[in-house]
Design a protein around this motif. Structure first.
Motif, PDB file in Angstrom:
ATOM      1  N   LYS A   1       0.724  -1.046  -0.034  1.00 32.92           N
ATOM      2  CA  LYS A   1      -0.111   0.160   0.039  1.00 32.92           C
ATOM      3  C   LYS A   1       0.931   1.185  -0.001  1.00 32.92           C
ATOM      4  N   ILE A   2       0.672   1.895  -1.030  1.00 33.98           N
ATOM      5  CA  ILE A   2       1.665   3.173  -1.075  1.00 33.98           C
ATOM      6  C   ILE A   2       0.608   4.310  -1.216  1.00 33.98           C
TER       7      ILE A   2
ATOM      8  N   ARG B   1      -1.647  16.771   7.827  1.00 34.70           N
ATOM      9  CA  ARG B   1      -1.241  17.394   9.110  1.00 34.70           C
ATOM     10  C   ARG B   1      -0.248  16.852   9.843  1.00 34.70           C
ATOM     11  N   GLU B   2       0.044  15.469   9.827  1.00 31.51           N
ATOM     12  CA  GLU B   2       1.295  14.757  10.654  1.00 31.51           C
ATOM     13  C   GLU B   2       1.323  13.470  10.207  1.00 31.51           C
TER      14      GLU B   2
ATOM     15  N   GLN C   1       3.226   4.468  13.866  1.00 28.62           N
ATOM     16  CA  GLN C   1       2.013   3.718  13.569  1.00 28.62           C
ATOM     17  C   GLN C   1       2.100   3.609  11.940  1.00 28.62           C
ATOM     18  N   GLN C   2       2.798   3.962  11.091  1.00 34.41           N
ATOM     19  CA  GLN C   2       2.845   3.883   9.967  1.00 34.41           C
ATOM     20  C   GLN C   2       1.554   4.457   9.221  1.00 34.41           C
ATOM     21  N   LYS C   3       1.102   5.490   9.825  1.00 31.88           N
ATOM     22  CA  LYS C   3       0.049   6.254   9.467  1.00 31.88           C
ATOM     23  C   LYS C   3       0.000   7.615   9.139  1.00 31.88           C
TER      24      LYS C   3
ATOM     25  N   THR D   1      -9.128  12.071   9.770  1.00 28.16           N
ATOM     26  CA  THR D   1      -8.990  10.892   9.311  1.00 28.16           C
ATOM     27  C   THR D   1      -7.560  10.420   9.226  1.00 28.16           C
ATOM     28  N   GLU D   2      -7.288   9.183   9.410  1.00 29.83           N
ATOM     29  CA  GLU D   2      -6.114   8.537   9.525  1.00 29.83           C
ATOM     30  C   GLU D   2      -5.774   7.534   8.308  1.00 29.83           C
TER      31      GLU D   2
END
Length: 431
Positions: free
Chosen positions: A2-3, A77-78, A83-85, A92-93
């Motif tokens: 997943k990229i 935003r961040e 967490q690789q998120k 939303t993450e």
């Protein structure tokens, strides 16, 4: 794999298209706008030469038939490294196996809040439309003004930065002054209109060849642009420009094209931020000290023996880095190590100054004048996304060339709304 690709500019869009319908890749393309913006022609939108829709193309339209590309609208935003998120502006993450930052660059005011508050940047379609509104509104205000000093302020335009954007914008405004505005505003004496192009170095187009620099100066002066080289803007309060040598210029508008800085989101270690607010990456475009986060294009700072001060922040760099990274990601997908070091191949640079006037630097050839102008037009037509957009841009250019006019001088009141501009400014800080 997943990229997640952040940014739908030249680099991000190129990566997504290269990965389109490739087995083994699940791609999310995130951008704060739902369309790709063709930045090299912002100046023509700002000077009413093209409509904004001509240089914008919906991202979802590009991938209508894709089986593995998904579009998400929002501003990064961040980065949640542990967490690789990533977290976007609506909360939303989005998780990822590989994260690619193609967040581009924003206007650099060099820490001067006065300049940021009062000058007009041009790094998005919205800002180009805002600039068009301000330019035309100034002429409308000049018609109704009774004070000669006020009229002169309204008819004085200052462009800061003599790189390609500043040079092209100055030339386009000069063409308007010479061929269009006198017909629109017969009440005004446009012989009194002044266009200043300010540059902190000793040359226009400082990143191009000496021949291009010399020719661009010649062309600009021919069009009636006043060049002020070795001039640095210290302050602008909305009325008066103050230069480093104490010189002042009275004007109601200053267009800022003097520098850019990378858009870096929260989550990037401060020690990885290099000159120009760019992120340090290795020869695979992987961010230093990371295992699965990459940066390409304007936001990436890569040093090589041929480019010890990093690569130029141009579209070709982003496109070539995107191509190279895709090749390496395909190796990773096959459980093989990356092996393609990135090396930038300079295919030349070019800038247009006005009608029939352009300069082109190719690896072994320099051109100027009419044929350089044709090359400039042909290259930009090829790079625009969408056959329909290319057609309309060509038709607009042809009509403009034949008539020396264009019917796009519209003041769109909603675009200059203060709240809209503040929101756009806020989003630009992080894409």
């Amino acid at each position: 794999m997943k990229i997640v690709i952040v940014g739908g500019g030249f680099g991000g869009l190129r990566m997504a298209r290269k990965l389109n319908n490739k087995p083994g890749f699940d791609v999310v393309l995130l951008d704060r706008f739902n369309f790709h913006q063709f930045q090299p022609l912002f100046y023509q939108v700002a000077t009413a030469g093209l409509d904004a829709s001509n240089i914008s193309f919906p991202l979802r339209k590009v991938f209508q038939h894709s089986k593995n590309i998904r579009i998400r609208l929002g501003a990064l935003r961040e980065i949640l490294n542990d967490q690789q998120k990533i977290r976007i502006d609506n909360g939303t993450e989005i998780d990822y196996d590989v994260l690619v930052l193609a967040t581009g660059a924003d206007t650099n005011f060099f820490g001067n809040p006065q300049l940021a508050a009062h000058t007009a940047p041009m790094k998005s379609t919205i800002e180009a439309l805002q600039l068009r509104n301000r330019l035309i509104q100034n002429f409308e205000d000049a018609v109704s003004a009774t004070n000669e000093e006020t009229i002169q302020q309204l008819l004085t335009i200052v462009v800061v930065g003599a790189g390609p954007t500043g040079v092209e914008l100055s030339g386009a405004i000069a063409d308007m002054k010479n061929y269009v505005l006198p017909k629109d505003y017969p009440e005004l004496n446009f012989r009194k209109m002044k266009i200043y192009l300010l540059e902190g170095s000793a040359e226009t187009l400082p990143t191009m060849s000496d021949k291009s620099s010399a020719q661009s100066k010649e062309y600009l002066q021919k069009l009636g642009v006043t060049l002020l080289l070795n001039s640095i803007v210290k302050d602008y309060d909305g009325q008066t420009v103050t230069l480093n040598d104490g010189t002042t210029i009275q004007t109601k508008i200053v267009i800022w094209a003097a520098g850019i800085k990378g858009n870096i989101p929260a989550g990037i270690q401060p020690e990885l931020v290099a000159k120009g607010n760019r992120i340090k990456v290795d020869r695979y475009n992987k961010i230093m000290n990371s295992t699965n986060i990459y940066a390409i294009g304007d936001v990436a700072y890569m040093t090589t023996p041929l480019y010890p001060n990093a690569h130029p922040q141009v579209a070709q760099t982003a496109i070539q880095q995107a191509d190279n990274l895709v090749k390496n990601l395909k190796l990773l997908q096959d459980n093989s190590p990356m092996k393609y070091d990135f090396e930038y191949h300079d295919r030349g640079s070019l800038a247009t100054i006005g009608r029939n006037l352009a300069v082109v630097d190719l690896p072994k050839l320099h051109m100027g004048g009419f044929f350089a102008w044709l090359i400039w037009m042909g290259l930009h037509l090829m790079l625009i996304v969408g056959v329909k957009n290319r057609f309309f841009v060509f038709c607009n250019w042809l009509y403009n060339y034949v008539t020396r006019d264009q019917s796009l001088r519209l003041i769109l009141k909603g675009v200059v709304d203060t709240a809209t501009r503040k929101q756009d400014k806020s989003l630009q800080k992080v894409l």
